[in-house]
Motif scaffolding. Structure first.
Motif, PDB file in Angstrom:
ATOM      1  N   ALA A  74       0.968  -1.146  -0.049  1.00 25.90           N
ATOM      2  CA  ALA A  74       0.027  -0.064   0.074  1.00 25.90           C
ATOM      3  C   ALA A  74       0.846   1.443   0.029  1.00 25.90           C
ATOM      4  N   LYS A  75       1.960   1.317   0.697  1.00 21.83           N
ATOM      5  CA  LYS A  75       2.877   2.441   0.614  1.00 21.83           C
ATOM      6  C   LYS A  75       3.530   2.852  -0.735  1.00 21.83           C
ATOM      7  N   ALA A  76       3.391   1.856  -1.794  1.00 19.86           N
ATOM      8  CA  ALA A  76       3.883   2.239  -2.839  1.00 19.86           C
ATOM      9  C   ALA A  76       3.047   3.320  -3.402  1.00 19.86           C
ATOM     10  N   HIS A  77       1.836   3.580  -2.864  1.00 16.24           N
ATOM     11  CA  HIS A  77       0.743   4.647  -3.428  1.00 16.24           C
ATOM     12  C   HIS A  77       0.994   5.848  -2.287  1.00 16.24           C
ATOM     13  N   ASP A  78       1.417   5.640  -1.370  1.00 14.38           N
ATOM     14  CA  ASP A  78       1.301   6.601  -0.293  1.00 14.38           C
ATOM     15  C   ASP A  78       2.530   6.424   0.886  1.00 14.38           C
ATOM     16  N   THR A 125       3.347   7.758   3.404  1.00 11.96           N
ATOM     17  CA  THR A 125       2.956   8.072   4.672  1.00 11.96           C
ATOM     18  C   THR A 125       2.055   7.310   5.288  1.00 11.96           C
ATOM     19  N   LEU A 126       1.464   6.128   4.900  1.00 15.62           N
ATOM     20  CA  LEU A 126       0.519   5.252   5.314  1.00 15.62           C
ATOM     21  C   LEU A 126       1.221   4.651   6.626  1.00 15.62           C
ATOM     22  N   GLY A 161      -6.105  -1.213  10.762  1.00 16.40           N
ATOM     23  CA  GLY A 161      -6.440  -0.253   9.685  1.00 16.40           C
ATOM     24  C   GLY A 161      -5.254   0.510   9.047  1.00 16.40           C
ATOM     25  N   LEU A 162      -5.315   1.388   8.287  1.00 17.99           N
ATOM     26  CA  LEU A 162      -4.469   2.384   7.846  1.00 17.99           C
ATOM     27  C   LEU A 162      -4.624   3.672   8.150  1.00 17.99           C
ATOM     28  N   ALA A 163      -3.698   4.390   8.451  1.00 16.64           N
ATOM     29  CA  ALA A 163      -3.745   5.962   8.873  1.00 16.64           C
ATOM     30  C   ALA A 163      -2.610   6.776   7.855  1.00 16.64           C
ATOM     31  N   ARG A 164      -3.185   7.873   7.614  1.00 13.66           N
ATOM     32  CA  ARG A 164      -2.440   8.965   7.228  1.00 13.66           C
ATOM     33  C   ARG A 164      -2.380  10.039   8.033  1.00 13.66           C
ATOM     34  N   ASN A 165      -1.209  10.534   8.428  1.00 14.50           N
ATOM     35  CA  ASN A 165      -1.129  11.479   9.557  1.00 14.50           C
ATOM     36  C   ASN A 165      -1.912  11.482  10.753  1.00 14.50           C
ATOM     37  N   PRO A 192      -7.692   8.270   9.838  1.00 21.59           N
ATOM     38  CA  PRO A 192      -8.101   6.568   9.134  1.00 21.59           C
ATOM     39  C   PRO A 192      -7.922   6.943   7.766  1.00 21.59           C
ATOM     40  N   CYS A 193      -7.684   6.031   7.087  1.00 26.72           N
ATOM     41  CA  CYS A 193      -7.625   5.764   5.514  1.00 26.72           C
ATOM     42  C   CYS A 193      -7.938   4.393   5.114  1.00 26.72           C
ATOM     43  N   ASN A 194      -9.066   3.860   5.377  1.00 23.30           N
ATOM     44  CA  ASN A 194      -9.253   2.235   5.413  1.00 23.30           C
ATOM     45  C   ASN A 194      -9.556   1.973   4.083  1.00 23.30           C
TER      46      ASN A 194
END
Length: 289
Positions: free
Chosen positions: A189-193, A195-196, A206-210, A213-215
């Motif tokens: 997933a971090k290939a796209h962002d 900061t995840l 789940g996932l989070a950005r800063n 939640p970025c689920n």
């Protein structure tokens, strides 16, 4: 291949085309709306003291129904209100189904796009822009989803009761091997962002950005496997693609919009290509919201 130049035309101002013509085209092939594998359940459906619902569609693979209202020209207040009113009537009459309001208009204006986005997240609502194109005396329709369905309650994690946990909790509830699989999926997933990061909640990772939640994907480590859940639109084509790749697709969560896939330790390398593809699709869809 021959290049054909299409000329955009206004259905509202056309001397021969009208809303009935649009209804007929959708009724003949409801899939042109891009809502998946749906069939026509009813049209011009009478609503108690509230007029007629243009089209009622139903997903063949689930209990979801779509209350569709068509607007020639630009969206307006009455169109939005009427769409929501018909959706509300149908969901109260048939609570055994999941209901989604659908606005179809030639022009989803920026003003009303803001209004529609306010409703989305509290009312399951989809806005679709319709364009008519003409070439050589023939007319076609192109439908583009401008506002897609948001799964209610996932963004703020209401289902978890705002109860954060930590890695140790999941290594006990699952195992160190299956939590490590979440790390590997995070790397994809971090290939796209970049900061995840993983966000450990009581009922899922789940996932989070800063910190937010970025689920678009979530993970539920078990003792002997990890349940990988990816948010994609439900369709027979996607189901077949996942299964043809050898993935163990457990089911589709209609309420939250996730495919639930069972992954055993050691399987990530084997399925890395398809997993990368679906993670990319889910991330792209989430970025549009």
């Amino acid at each position: 291949m021959d290049f054909v130049k299409f000329e955009p035309i206004s259905i509202r101002n056309h001397p021969e085309l009208n809303e009935r013509w649009v209804q007929d085209r959708i009724a003949e092939d409801p899939s042109i709306l891009g809502l998946g594998d749906v069939v026509l359940k009813d049209r011009e459906r009478m609503q108690p003291k509230a007029g007629r619902l243009d089209l009622l569609l139903q997903d063949v693979e689930s209990s979801r129904r779509y209350e569709v209202e068509i607007q020639l020209g630009a969206t307006d207040e009455s169109h939005i209100i009427r769409t929501i009113e018909y959706w509300d009537i149908e969901r109260k009459r048939y609570p055994q189904y999941e209901h989604t309001a659908v606005i179809v208009a030639e022009d989803i204006t920026s003003r009303f796009l803001n209004v529609i986005n306010l409703f989305n997240g509290t009312i399951p609502l989809i806005a679709i822009q319709m364009r008519a194109l003409q070439s050589g005396g023939k007319v076609g329709l192109v439908f583009t989803t401008i506002v897609d369905l948001l799964s209610l309650g996932l963004v703020d994690e209401d289902e978890e009761g705002q109860e954060p946990t930590d890695r140790a909790y999941w290594e006990t509830r699952g195992s160190k091997k299956t939590v490590a699989m979440a790390d590997q999926l995070l790397t994809i997933a971090k290939a796209h962002d970049p900061t995840l990061e993983l966000k450990y909640n009581k009922f899922y990772i789940g996932l989070a950005r800063n910190g937010q939640p970025c689920n678009f994907v979530v993970f539920r480590p078990k003792k002997g496997f990890i349940r990988f859940e990816v948010r994609l639109r439900n369709s027979p084509e996607t189901q077949e693609r996942l299964e043809s790749a050898g993935l163990d697709v457990m089911d589709y969560d209609n309420r939250w919009g996730y495919y639930r896939i069972r992954l055993q330790p050691g399987e990530l390398d084997k399925h890395k290509l398809i997993l990368s593809d679906v993670i990319a699709e889910a991330y792209a869809a989430s970025a549009q919201k």
